[in-house]
Design a protein around this motif. Structure first.
Motif, PDB file in Angstrom:
ATOM      1  N   GLN A 392       0.856  -1.191   0.000  1.00 39.57           N
ATOM      2  CA  GLN A 392       0.000   0.000   0.000  1.00 39.57           C
ATOM      3  C   GLN A 392       0.882   1.226   0.000  1.00 39.57           C
ATOM      4  O   GLN A 392       1.863   1.314   0.747  1.00 39.57           O
ATOM      5  N   VAL A 393       0.507   2.176  -0.839  1.00 39.84           N
ATOM      6  CA  VAL A 393       1.229   3.448  -0.900  1.00 39.84           C
ATOM      7  C   VAL A 393       0.288   4.557  -0.436  1.00 39.84           C
ATOM      8  O   VAL A 393      -0.911   4.569  -0.791  1.00 39.84           O
ATOM      9  N   THR A 394       0.813   5.474   0.372  1.00 41.36           N
ATOM     10  CA  THR A 394      -0.030   6.489   1.013  1.00 41.36           C
ATOM     11  C   THR A 394       0.620   7.857   0.886  1.00 41.36           C
ATOM     12  O   THR A 394       1.844   7.993   1.022  1.00 41.36           O
ATOM     13  N   LYS A 395      -0.228   8.840   0.652  1.00 40.93           N
ATOM     14  CA  LYS A 395       0.197  10.240   0.654  1.00 40.93           C
ATOM     15  C   LYS A 395      -0.953  11.060   1.212  1.00 40.93           C
ATOM     16  O   LYS A 395      -1.939  11.343   0.528  1.00 40.93           O
ATOM     17  N   GLY A 396      -0.820  11.451   2.487  1.00 37.78           N
ATOM     18  CA  GLY A 396      -1.903  12.176   3.135  1.00 37.78           C
ATOM     19  C   GLY A 396      -3.137  11.285   3.248  1.00 37.78           C
ATOM     20  O   GLY A 396      -3.079  10.192   3.812  1.00 37.78           O
ATOM     21  N   ARG A 397      -4.241  11.748   2.678  1.00 37.71           N
ATOM     22  CA  ARG A 397      -5.480  10.950   2.703  1.00 37.71           C
ATOM     23  C   ARG A 397      -5.596  10.019   1.504  1.00 37.71           C
ATOM     24  O   ARG A 397      -6.506   9.197   1.466  1.00 37.71           O
ATOM     25  N   GLU A 398      -4.728  10.191   0.546  1.00 38.92           N
ATOM     26  CA  GLU A 398      -4.758   9.314  -0.623  1.00 38.92           C
ATOM     27  C   GLU A 398      -3.995   8.035  -0.335  1.00 38.92           C
ATOM     28  O   GLU A 398      -2.925   8.057   0.292  1.00 38.92           O
ATOM     29  N   ASN A 399      -4.549   6.935  -0.811  1.00 34.93           N
ATOM     30  CA  ASN A 399      -3.842   5.668  -0.681  1.00 34.93           C
ATOM     31  C   ASN A 399      -4.308   4.717  -1.766  1.00 34.93           C
ATOM     32  O   ASN A 399      -5.476   4.765  -2.193  1.00 34.93           O
ATOM     33  N   PHE A 400      -3.403   3.863  -2.209  1.00 33.97           N
ATOM     34  CA  PHE A 400      -3.699   2.836  -3.211  1.00 33.97           C
ATOM     35  C   PHE A 400      -3.157   1.502  -2.705  1.00 33.97           C
ATOM     36  O   PHE A 400      -1.988   1.425  -2.280  1.00 33.97           O
ATOM     37  N   ARG A 401      -4.013   0.508  -2.771  1.00 31.96           N
ATOM     38  CA  ARG A 401      -3.603  -0.837  -2.404  1.00 31.96           C
ATOM     39  C   ARG A 401      -3.400  -1.643  -3.683  1.00 31.96           C
ATOM     40  O   ARG A 401      -4.304  -1.732  -4.516  1.00 31.96           O
ATOM     41  N   ILE A 402      -2.221  -2.239  -3.822  1.00 32.39           N
ATOM     42  CA  ILE A 402      -1.836  -2.909  -5.065  1.00 32.39           C
ATOM     43  C   ILE A 402      -1.448  -4.346  -4.753  1.00 32.39           C
ATOM     44  O   ILE A 402      -0.764  -4.614  -3.748  1.00 32.39           O
ATOM     45  N   GLU A 403      -1.908  -5.246  -5.593  1.00 29.04           N
ATOM     46  CA  GLU A 403      -1.540  -6.651  -5.487  1.00 29.04           C
ATOM     47  C   GLU A 403      -0.899  -7.072  -6.806  1.00 29.04           C
ATOM     48  O   GLU A 403      -1.497  -6.895  -7.879  1.00 29.04           O
ATOM     49  N   VAL A 404       0.308  -7.651  -6.695  1.00 28.23           N
ATOM     50  CA  VAL A 404       1.058  -8.084  -7.873  1.00 28.23           C
ATOM     51  C   VAL A 404       1.024  -9.606  -7.923  1.00 28.23           C
ATOM     52  O   VAL A 404       1.478 -10.278  -6.987  1.00 28.23           O
TER      53      VAL A 404
END
Length: 579
Positions: A392-404
């Protein structure tokens, strides 16, 4: 003397009441001649039609000839029918007039002047005043030149009748043309009425769809932004993968392919959207991959193992490449001068190990992340997973969960074997067959064909959110929707069709659960878009029943029916706006 007076009076009465020769006879003859002329005219038209048919048969194709001949045949008989229908009342009226004249003459009800007026009026009804004058003149000359006048009158009457018939035919043809125009106008009016009724019905259905759309609380998502950001991040990873792994004996990592619901354009969850990608792997130099199907019977899926084999590289060594052949160099020399082969790093025995591959990829991500431009503003958090790499990558309130996920392509097709597990307990050397890439291509193909206001993804998202917490899987609903998209035209997924499509999905789910059968959408489906590439064994394979477990387990079937009843109850509450 008395007898002479008697014979004189008798002769005078006979002369006085002598019926004019040719009056009734000429009228009957005239009617017969007109009927004969009319029948000759019909025969002439039919002969012209036959000549046109011969010309058409020589100059046009078979199908156009048949259509045109049918049209001409209808027009000819329509004209003939109109001629007969229009002339029948006139014949009846003429016959009644003659009978009335004969009755009046027998009873001395009218005088000779009145007879002439009736004859003149009758001829005016037909529309030929000149003929009336000729008939009156001929009647005055009766007794002087009976034979010649009778012959002339018959000839004149025949000519006049032909002229009248031609005029009537032209009038009837004009009438037929007018009727065709009127019929076309009526058809156009009927079409307009039908269109107006259909538009009115569409307005009602569109209003129902609008109300239901407003009633549903749709998740606030920007899947497009998340997919673009994930694609850019994985492209950066791929560049560094190439630099670091160049010259090694680890799998060669290709550019990531977006798969799963987010890249298909929908998601069942408002939060925690998972952006899933598949990274294709190819064998390194000196190695080959061979897919082996599991020997165990797999009724609900196809599982494979990736066998890794070494190949001779002596030719490359002779060409100056800095590589020793794993097959023809001593093991001690290989250990001193060359990195170990893939068989000694990511394999269990001779087969590629999923879990070892996942741990290796975690190490790569952790090592490359600081070099990426995203690391300056985003924070990386690695998440635990045995068969994939999740972070998971986060910047402030933004976040993206990624599965490879990792996969090996079957030939040049869109079918892979991947690290994604199909069951809870899956062997580390088992690579299940995945159809995720083909499914993403299917949804992209539908998106290109569908109108901008299509709601097929909204229908899928609605039901997948509705069934959260129930035992009905998201993939089950997705499979049903894909089957419907492959049958129902994409133009019938608009807002006015929203309620109908939702009811259709619900009824298809009920039917599949009742009969305990739901066919896989990709496997064995020969009606997919041409841009989706399938291996022959996948395209020709026997279809897979996704509800096979319901067939084998009656308790599971009862549970599925109960869960569908709950799903239908919630669905009806939303349709009826019940609290």
């Amino acid at each position: 003397m008395g007898s002479l007076a008697f014979w004189f009076l008798l002769l005078q009465s006979l002369v006085h009441y002598l019926r004019p020769v040719g009056d009734g006879l000429d009228e009957a003859m005239r009617l017969r001649m007109e009927a004969r002329a009319m029948s000759q005219e019909v025969e002439r038209i039919l002969l012209e039609w036959e000549v046109e048919q011969l010309t058409l048969k020589q100059s046009r194709g078979a199908w156009r000839e048949l259509l045109w001949s049918a049209l001409q045949h209808w027009q000819i008989w329509a004209i003939a029918g109109l001629l007969l229908l229009l002339s029948a009342p006139w014949f009846i009226w003429r016959e009644r007039s003659l009978r009335r004249e004969e009755h009046e003459e027998e009873n001395n009800g009218i005088n000779e002047e009145e007879v002439r007026n009736v004859d003149a009026n009758e001829e005016e009804a037909v529309g030929n005043e000149e003929e009336v004058r000729n008939v009156d003149a001929n009647e005055q000359g009766v007794g002087n030149e009976e034979d010649n006048n009778d012959a002339n009158r018959e000839e004149d009457n025949n000519d006049d009748g032909n002229v009248e018939d031609v005029g009537n035919g032209a009038a009837n043809e004009d009438g037929a043309g007018n009727e065709v125009v009127i019929a076309a106008a009526n058809a156009e009016n009927n079409n307009n009425d039908a269109r107006e009724a259909e538009e009115g019905e569409h307005d009602i259905e569109d209003n129902r769809g609008r109300i239901l759309m407003e009633r549903i609380q749709w998740p606030v998502q920007d899947l497009k932004k998340g997919c673009e950001w994930t694609t850019e991040l994985m492209d950066n990873f791929t560049i560094y993968f190439g630099h670091i792994l160049s010259g090694s004996f680890y799998p060669v990592l290709q550019r990531a392919i977006g798969v799963g619901s987010a890249f298909e354009g929908w998601s069942p969850r408002e939060q925690d959207v998972v952006y899933r990608v598949l990274v294709p792997m190819t064998p390194p130099r000196g190695h080959t991959f061979h897919l082996e199907r599991d020997t165990e019977e797999q009724r609900h899926g196809r599982n494979f193992r990736v066998r890794v084999q070494l190949e001779c590289t002596c030719t490359r060594e002779q060409q100056g490449e800095n590589m020793l052949c794993f097959l023809h160099h001593p093991e001690e020399e290989l250990k001193r001068n060359q990195d170990p082969s893939l068989l000694h790093t990511l394999c269990t025995g001779a087969y590629l190990d999923v879990q070892k591959t996942a741990r290796w990829f975690y190490q790569l991500v952790r090592a490359i992340w600081p070099a990426l431009p995203q690391s300056h503003t985003w924070r990386l958090v690695l998440l635990p997973s045995k068969r994939s790499c999740q972070f998971q990558v986060t910047k402030g309130r933004e976040n993206f969960r990624i599965e490879v996920l990792f996969g090996v392509r079957q030939g040049d097709s869109d079918i892979f074997v991947s690290s994604q597990p199909r069951q809870a307990c899956t062997s580390s050397t088992t690579w299940p067959e995945t159809y995720a890439v083909a499914e993403v291509k299917f949804f992209k193909c539908i998106a290109r064909q569908a109108p901008p206001d299509s709601l097929h993804l909204k229908c899928l998202q609605f039901f997948t959110r509705l069934q959260l917490g129930l035992g009905i899987s998201t993939y089950t609903t997705k499979t049903i929707v894909m089957h419907l998209l492959n049958i129902v035209p994409v133009s019938q997924w608009r807002r006015r069709d929203f309620v109908r499509r939702l009811v259709g999905i619900s009824e298809n789910l009920r039917l599949c659960v009742e009969v305990r059968r739901l066919n896989h959408f990709i496997l064995g489906n020969r009606w997919l878009p041409g841009e989706i590439s399938l291996p022959p064994e996948v395209q020709m394979a026997r279809t897979c029943n996704l509800f096979h477990h319901l067939v084998m387990d009656p308790a599971a079937h009862s549970q599925a029916m109960s869960e569908y009843v709950d799903l239908r109850m919630w669905f009806r509450r939303i349709l009826n706006n019940d609290p």
